[in-house]
Design a protein around this motif. Structure first.
Motif, short mmCIF file in Angstrom:
data_model
loop_
_atom_site.label_atom_id
_atom_site.label_comp_id
_atom_site.label_asym_id
_atom_site.label_seq_id
_atom_site.Cartn_x
_atom_site.Cartn_y
_atom_site.Cartn_z
N ASP A 32 0.83 -1.21 0.00
CA ASP A 32 0.00 0.00 0.00
C ASP A 32 0.87 1.26 0.00
O ASP A 32 0.55 2.24 -0.68
N GLU A 33 1.96 1.22 0.76
CA GLU A 33 2.86 2.37 0.83
C GLU A 33 3.50 2.65 -0.52
O GLU A 33 3.56 3.80 -0.98
N ILE A 34 3.96 1.61 -1.19
CA ILE A 34 4.57 1.77 -2.51
C ILE A 34 3.56 2.37 -3.48
O ILE A 34 3.86 3.33 -4.21
N LEU A 35 2.37 1.82 -3.52
CA LEU A 35 1.34 2.32 -4.45
C LEU A 35 0.98 3.77 -4.15
O LEU A 35 0.78 4.58 -5.06
N LYS A 36 0.93 4.11 -2.86
CA LYS A 36 0.61 5.49 -2.48
C LYS A 36 1.66 6.46 -3.01
O LYS A 36 1.33 7.51 -3.57
N HIS A 37 2.92 6.12 -2.87
CA HIS A 37 3.98 7.01 -3.33
C HIS A 37 4.05 7.06 -4.86
O HIS A 37 4.28 8.14 -5.43
N GLN A 73 13.52 7.92 0.37
CA GLN A 73 13.65 6.95 1.46
C GLN A 73 12.63 5.82 1.35
O GLN A 73 12.92 4.68 1.71
N TRP A 74 11.43 6.10 0.82
CA TRP A 74 10.42 5.05 0.72
C TRP A 74 10.85 3.94 -0.23
O TRP A 74 10.40 2.79 -0.09
N LEU A 75 11.75 4.25 -1.17
CA LEU A 75 12.31 3.22 -2.06
C LEU A 75 13.62 2.66 -1.51
O LEU A 75 13.91 1.47 -1.69
N ARG A 81 16.93 -3.76 1.60
CA ARG A 81 16.48 -5.12 1.93
C ARG A 81 16.97 -6.12 0.88
O ARG A 81 17.39 -7.23 1.21
N ILE A 82 16.88 -5.73 -0.39
CA ILE A 82 17.39 -6.59 -1.45
C ILE A 82 18.90 -6.71 -1.38
O ILE A 82 19.46 -7.80 -1.57
N ASN A 83 19.57 -5.61 -1.08
CA ASN A 83 21.02 -5.66 -0.96
C ASN A 83 21.46 -6.62 0.14
O ASN A 83 22.50 -7.28 0.03
N PHE A 92 26.05 -2.60 -5.34
CA PHE A 92 24.89 -2.09 -4.64
C PHE A 92 23.85 -1.60 -5.64
O PHE A 92 24.21 -0.94 -6.63
N PRO A 93 22.58 -1.91 -5.43
CA PRO A 93 21.56 -1.36 -6.32
C PRO A 93 21.53 0.15 -6.24
O PRO A 93 21.64 0.72 -5.15
N ASN A 94 21.41 0.80 -7.40
CA ASN A 94 21.44 2.27 -7.41
C ASN A 94 20.42 2.89 -8.36
O ASN A 94 20.43 4.10 -8.56
N GLN A 95 19.55 2.07 -8.94
CA GLN A 95 18.56 2.61 -9.88
C GLN A 95 17.28 1.79 -9.79
O GLN A 95 17.32 0.57 -9.61
N VAL A 96 16.15 2.49 -9.91
CA VAL A 96 14.84 1.84 -9.81
C VAL A 96 13.98 2.28 -10.99
O VAL A 96 13.88 3.47 -11.29
N LEU A 97 13.37 1.30 -11.64
CA LEU A 97 12.41 1.56 -12.71
C LEU A 97 11.04 1.09 -12.24
O LEU A 97 10.87 -0.08 -11.87
N VAL A 98 10.08 1.99 -12.25
CA VAL A 98 8.70 1.67 -11.87
C VAL A 98 7.85 1.67 -13.13
O VAL A 98 7.77 2.68 -13.84
N ASN A 99 7.23 0.53 -13.43
CA ASN A 99 6.34 0.41 -14.57
C ASN A 99 4.91 0.20 -14.11
O ASN A 99 4.66 -0.54 -13.15
N GLU A 100 3.97 0.82 -14.81
CA GLU A 100 2.56 0.56 -14.59
C GLU A 100 2.01 -0.25 -15.76
O GLU A 100 2.22 0.11 -16.92
N TYR A 101 1.34 -1.34 -15.45
CA TYR A 101 0.68 -2.17 -16.46
C TYR A 101 -0.80 -2.28 -16.12
O TYR A 101 -1.16 -2.90 -15.12
N ILE A 102 -1.64 -1.65 -16.91
CA ILE A 102 -3.07 -1.85 -16.73
C ILE A 102 -3.46 -3.14 -17.44
O ILE A 102 -2.72 -3.61 -18.32
N PRO A 103 -4.60 -3.76 -17.09
CA PRO A 103 -4.98 -5.01 -17.75
C PRO A 103 -4.98 -4.85 -19.28
O PRO A 103 -5.53 -3.89 -19.81
N GLY A 104 -4.35 -5.78 -19.95
CA GLY A 104 -4.23 -5.71 -21.41
C GLY A 104 -2.90 -5.17 -21.89
O GLY A 104 -2.58 -5.27 -23.08
N GLN A 105 -2.12 -4.58 -20.99
CA GLN A 105 -0.80 -4.07 -21.37
C GLN A 105 0.28 -5.11 -21.05
O GLN A 105 0.13 -5.92 -20.13
N GLY A 106 1.37 -5.07 -21.82
CA GLY A 106 2.49 -5.97 -21.61
C GLY A 106 3.76 -5.33 -22.11
O GLY A 106 3.84 -4.10 -22.27
#
Length: 219
Positions: A32-37, A73-75, A81-83, A92-106
Motif C-alpha cells: 500500500d505504501e509503494i502504491l501510495k507514493h 527513502q520510501w524506495l 532489503r534486497i542488498n 549495490f543497487p542504485n537505480q529503480v524503474l517503476v512500470n505501470e501495467y493496466i490489464p491488457g498491457q504488456g
C-alpha cells in the motif's frame, strides 16, 4: 529462517540458471505504501510510452553514464532489503524503474542489456502477471514462464539475464500452464488451466548501473 540466511532455497530449479522467487517479500502495508507514493508522484515524474507509463529513480541509464539522483527513502528501504540478500555480486543497487501495467498491457520480448550489471530484481504490487522467457532467436521458442504474485520478488541472474529474452503478454487474463515453473514456490495454490484476471500492476525493478557520472542531482 531469515531469507538472507538461505537464499538458495528460493532458487527455481525447473528454470535455467538463475532465477529466485520469493513470495510475500513485502507486506500488505508495504505494498500500500509503494502504491501510495507511486500514484502520489507529480505528473512530470511519469514517462509516457505507447503502451504503458513509467518512473525512473536514481537516474536515467545511458550508454555514456547515468547522472545519479537521490533515491527517496520510501524506495531506499526496499533497495537495502534486497542488498541484504547479497545477490548483487558485491555491488549495490542504485537505480529503480517503476512500470505501470493496466490489464491488457504488456512488454515485447527483450533483454535489459549491457547498461546494467547482469542481475535484475523486481517487486510486484497491485496484481499478478505472467513473465515469459524465450529463446533469443527468430522463432522465439518459449523456455518457461513465471507467475509473479502480488508482493513477490523475482531475482534474475546469469543465463536468464544474458541469454534469454523476457516478455509479458498483452492480455487481461493469464492461464496457468505446464510452462509455469515456480508454482511450488508461490504462496497461493494454483492448478494447470486455471485462469487469473489481471488488475493494474506496478512493478518495482531494482538494478545496478555500473557506469555513473560524477555529477549528482539532488531532489
Amino acid at each position: 529462517m531469515d531469507i538472507a540466511d538461505d537464499i538458495s532455497k528460493y532458487r527455481v530449479t525447473r528454470a535455467p540458471p538463475d532465477v529466485y522467487y520469493i513470495p510475500n517479500f513485502i507486506s500488505i502495508e508495504e505494498e500500500d505504501e509503494i502504491l501510495k507514493h507511486v500514484y502520489g508522484a507529480p505528473k512530470p515524474k511519469w514517462t509516457y510510452l505507447s503502451n504503458r507509463r513509467l518512473q525512473d529513480y536514481g537516474g536515467v541509464p545511458h550508454k555514456r553514464g547515468m547522472i545519479s539522483e537521490e533515491i527517496p527513502q520510501w524506495l531506499q528501504k526496499y533497495m537495502d532489503r534486497i542488498n541484504d540478500l547479497s545477490v548483487f555480486d558485491k555491488k549495490f543497487p542504485n537505480q529503480v524503474l517503476v512500470n505501470e501495467y493496466i490489464p491488457g498491457q504488456g512488454i515485447m520480448p527483450h533483454t535489459d542489456g549491457p547498461l546494467f550489471h547482469p542481475i535484475v530484481t523486481t517487486i510486484s504490487c497491485g496484481s499478478h502477471t505472467i513473465l515469459n522467457f524465450l529463446e533469443n532467436n527468430v522463432q522465439r521458442d518459449k523456455i518457461c514462464e513465471f507467475l509473479l504474485e502480488r508482493r513477490s520478488l523475482i531475482i534474475i541472474k546469469n543465463d536468464m539475464y544474458t541469454k534469454y529474452l523476457h516478455s509479458i503478454d498483452e492480455t487481461k487474463f493469464d492461464v496457468i500452464s505446464d510452462d509455469t515453473v515456480n508454482l511450488e514456490y508461490c504462496c497461493g495454490e494454483y492448478n494447470t488451466g486455471e485462469t487469473l484476471e489481471r488488475q493494474t500492476r506496478i512493478s518495482v525493478t531494482i538494478r545496478n548501473v555500473p557506469k555513473v557520472l560524477k555529477v549528482k542531482i539532488t531532489t
